[in-house]
Scaffold this motif. Sequence first.
Motif, PDB file in Angstrom:
ATOM      1  N   UNK A 128      98.032  46.393  56.292  1.00 39.12           N
ATOM      2  CA  UNK A 128      96.853  46.031  57.082  1.00 39.12           C
ATOM      3  C   UNK A 128      96.106  47.274  57.557  1.00 39.12           C
ATOM      4  N   UNK A 129      96.846  48.278  57.999  1.00 44.13           N
ATOM      5  CA  UNK A 129      96.217  49.494  58.493  1.00 44.13           C
ATOM      6  C   UNK A 129      95.466  50.208  57.369  1.00 44.13           C
ATOM      7  N   UNK A 130      96.100  50.305  56.207  1.00 46.96           N
ATOM      8  CA  UNK A 130      95.462  50.955  55.068  1.00 46.96           C
ATOM      9  C   UNK A 130      94.205  50.180  54.662  1.00 46.96           C
ATOM     10  N   UNK A 131      94.332  48.864  54.577  1.00 43.77           N
ATOM     11  CA  UNK A 131      93.182  48.039  54.195  1.00 43.77           C
ATOM     12  C   UNK A 131      92.031  48.198  55.189  1.00 43.77           C
ATOM     13  N   UNK A 132      92.372  48.295  56.462  1.00 45.11           N
ATOM     14  CA  UNK A 132      91.344  48.446  57.488  1.00 45.11           C
ATOM     15  C   UNK A 132      90.584  49.760  57.315  1.00 45.11           C
ATOM     16  N   UNK A 133      91.327  50.814  56.954  1.00 45.96           N
ATOM     17  CA  UNK A 133      90.708  52.133  56.830  1.00 45.96           C
ATOM     18  C   UNK A 133      89.972  52.325  55.514  1.00 45.96           C
ATOM     19  N   UNK A 134      90.528  51.786  54.430  1.00 48.40           N
ATOM     20  CA  UNK A 134      90.029  52.143  53.098  1.00 48.40           C
ATOM     21  C   UNK A 134      89.580  50.955  52.250  1.00 48.40           C
ATOM     22  N   UNK A 135      89.536  49.763  52.818  1.00 55.56           N
ATOM     23  CA  UNK A 135      89.140  48.596  52.035  1.00 55.56           C
ATOM     24  C   UNK A 135      90.349  47.803  51.570  1.00 55.56           C
ATOM     25  N   UNK A 136      90.084  46.614  51.062  1.00 55.65           N
ATOM     26  CA  UNK A 136      91.168  45.699  50.681  1.00 55.65           C
ATOM     27  C   UNK A 136      91.827  46.140  49.373  1.00 55.65           C
ATOM     28  N   UNK A 137      93.038  46.649  49.487  1.00 54.56           N
ATOM     29  CA  UNK A 137      93.793  47.072  48.308  1.00 54.56           C
ATOM     30  C   UNK A 137      95.155  46.387  48.222  1.00 54.56           C
ATOM     31  N   UNK A 138      95.798  46.170  49.360  1.00 57.82           N
ATOM     32  CA  UNK A 138      97.168  45.666  49.354  1.00 57.82           C
ATOM     33  C   UNK A 138      97.239  44.167  49.657  1.00 57.82           C
ATOM     34  N   UNK A 139      98.180  43.516  49.013  1.00 56.28           N
ATOM     35  CA  UNK A 139      98.573  42.155  49.370  1.00 56.28           C
ATOM     36  C   UNK A 139      99.586  42.257  50.505  1.00 56.28           C
ATOM     37  N   UNK A 140      99.459  41.418  51.518  1.00 56.83           N
ATOM     38  CA  UNK A 140     100.382  41.454  52.652  1.00 56.83           C
ATOM     39  C   UNK A 140     101.539  40.497  52.388  1.00 56.83           C
ATOM     40  N   UNK A 141     102.778  41.012  52.324  1.00 58.02           N
ATOM     41  CA  UNK A 141     103.927  40.207  51.889  1.00 58.02           C
ATOM     42  C   UNK A 141     104.474  39.283  52.970  1.00 58.02           C
ATOM     43  N   UNK A 142     105.229  38.288  52.516  1.00 60.85           N
ATOM     44  CA  UNK A 142     105.939  37.373  53.406  1.00 60.85           C
ATOM     45  C   UNK A 142     107.431  37.449  53.094  1.00 60.85           C
ATOM     46  N   UNK A 143     108.266  37.393  54.133  1.00 58.33           N
ATOM     47  CA  UNK A 143     109.723  37.345  53.925  1.00 58.33           C
ATOM     48  C   UNK A 143     110.104  35.944  53.462  1.00 58.33           C
ATOM     49  N   UNK A 144     111.027  35.877  52.518  1.00 57.41           N
ATOM     50  CA  UNK A 144     111.519  34.596  52.006  1.00 57.41           C
ATOM     51  C   UNK A 144     113.012  34.519  52.291  1.00 57.41           C
ATOM     52  N   UNK A 145     113.413  33.556  53.120  1.00 53.66           N
ATOM     53  CA  UNK A 145     114.802  33.468  53.576  1.00 53.66           C
ATOM     54  C   UNK A 145     115.362  32.082  53.324  1.00 53.66           C
ATOM     55  N   UNK A 146     116.581  32.007  52.779  1.00 56.08           N
ATOM     56  CA  UNK A 146     117.329  30.751  52.738  1.00 56.08           C
ATOM     57  C   UNK A 146     118.084  30.671  54.060  1.00 56.08           C
ATOM     58  N   UNK A 147     117.658  29.762  54.920  1.00 53.20           N
ATOM     59  CA  UNK A 147     118.163  29.742  56.285  1.00 53.20           C
ATOM     60  C   UNK A 147     119.689  29.655  56.368  1.00 53.20           C
ATOM     61  N   UNK A 148     120.308  28.891  55.482  1.00 55.72           N
ATOM     62  CA  UNK A 148     121.748  28.650  55.615  1.00 55.72           C
ATOM     63  C   UNK A 148     122.604  29.802  55.125  1.00 55.72           C
ATOM     64  N   UNK A 149     122.016  30.722  54.325  1.00 51.91           N
ATOM     65  CA  UNK A 149     122.854  31.769  53.738  1.00 51.91           C
ATOM     66  C   UNK A 149     122.274  33.162  53.925  1.00 51.91           C
ATOM     67  N   UNK A 150     121.270  33.283  54.785  1.00 53.76           N
ATOM     68  CA  UNK A 150     120.603  34.582  54.916  1.00 53.76           C
ATOM     69  C   UNK A 150     121.587  35.678  55.304  1.00 53.76           C
ATOM     70  N   UNK A 151     122.540  35.375  56.197  1.00 52.41           N
ATOM     71  CA  UNK A 151     123.561  36.339  56.596  1.00 52.41           C
ATOM     72  C   UNK A 151     124.936  35.726  56.348  1.00 52.41           C
ATOM     73  N   UNK A 152     125.624  36.230  55.346  1.00 51.95           N
ATOM     74  CA  UNK A 152     126.942  35.692  55.015  1.00 51.95           C
ATOM     75  C   UNK A 152     128.009  36.464  55.778  1.00 51.95           C
ATOM     76  N   UNK A 153     128.944  35.773  56.438  1.00 52.39           N
ATOM     77  CA  UNK A 153     130.003  36.488  57.159  1.00 52.39           C
ATOM     78  C   UNK A 153     131.012  37.095  56.196  1.00 52.39           C
ATOM     79  N   UNK A 154     131.656  38.167  56.665  1.00 47.67           N
ATOM     80  CA  UNK A 154     132.676  38.811  55.866  1.00 47.67           C
ATOM     81  C   UNK A 154     134.072  38.352  56.241  1.00 47.67           C
TER      82      UNK A 154
END
Length: 439
Positions: free
Chosen positions: A177-203
């Motif tokens: 967002x900061x880069x795009x604000x300064x230099x124009x729209x170049x980057x796609x802004x990503x989203x995190x994708x999480x499987x809620x039930x297995x995002x953190x597996x215990x050891x």
Amino acid sequence: MTNKQTAAPQRFLTGITTTGTPHLGNYVGSIRPSVAASTGTGAESFYFLADYHALIKCDEPARIQRSTLEIAASWLAAGLDPERVTFYRQSDIPEIPELTWLLTCVTAKGVLNRAHAYKASVDKNTAAGNDPDADVSAGLFMYPVLMGADILMFKAHHVPVGRDQIQHIEMARDMGQRFNHLYGEHFVLPQALIEESVALLPGLDGRKMSKSYDNTIPLFTPREQLKKLIAGIVTDSRAPGEPKEVEGSALFQIYQAFASEQETAALRLAYNEGIGWGEAKQLLFERIDREVAPMRAHYQELMNDPAKIEAILQAGADKARRLAKPFMRELREAVGLRNLGAQAASASRGKAAKSSLPTFKQYRETDGRFHFKLVDVKGQLLLQSNGFDSPKDAAQAIVLLQTQGAGALPGLEDKLQAVPGVATEAVEAALQQLIDAKN
């Protein structure tokens, strides 16, 4: 044509740091969902071996090389098709460290101060009475920027991660967002994708499965070793026949990550009915081995042929750089890292283009009032204004004509003078030329 038909493919990107042997937590939290995403329609998938990141955590070259081989073999054994996806080694893409520097220049230090890994090191040092930055390398501090470059370089829409990695995705968004604000729209802004039930597996000990805690279950460990490790999962002291809690049970959470909803419901009921821990661990072993065994055989074949894996990674790097090289040229141009000769030629072309357009000229008459006129490329007068009290008022009228064209003429009728011999159509055409030149 429908929107669905014209929608651009969604890009998925993920990576694993090459500092250890892939374990079940890596598999359910990253490898499995990523491979599944790569088989869907309308998806472009990018997978990388994060060996630059490994240098932050490990100073053992042989370990990094071995881990790179094991992780590549694991992904391929899990079903990753290198013909269908872009599968590469981070260090084979020189544009990534270059982008890291560009992002460094737009990332606030305060943002990096809040990164979890850095804060954890500072807190640990502070608790021990040491300097807050003792043994903290610049690499550790800048880790989120390198990760941001990994993601933003390939314009990823979705990044499958564990819940503990969400902050890094948010920071990558901030950088983009900061880069795009300064230099124009170049980057796609990503989203995190999480499987809620297995995002953190215990050891094995109930904490997050992590190489740092030495509590992992290697993904492709031999069958008997897998059984032995599962038998060592920490449980409570409740005897067979006593109801058991699924909440907080590492054994149940690991089972849930591999089982179907029906299988999970059956084990939940067995917990309530007092299943013995030995029997529950046997169920877990059988369920994991049923999924892993076919992949384990393929993994061993790949491990015995490292040259084949190297060829796959080099082909993936070529594919990745076909995207990274032109994008990096675009970003260099955006920030001003430009070819001076090309820039001069571009400026010359710009002047030539500008000289071929009608022009507004603003001036002040001897009566002290401000006027403007519109002339064509030959200097012929097309439109003349009456006098304005201030240069600002004259400039505002010009802006209206430049942006609205002929549509602004009625509203400025009392401010303009018709030029004898010049048709209204000629004025309207000149104004339209100016508008077209801006679009």
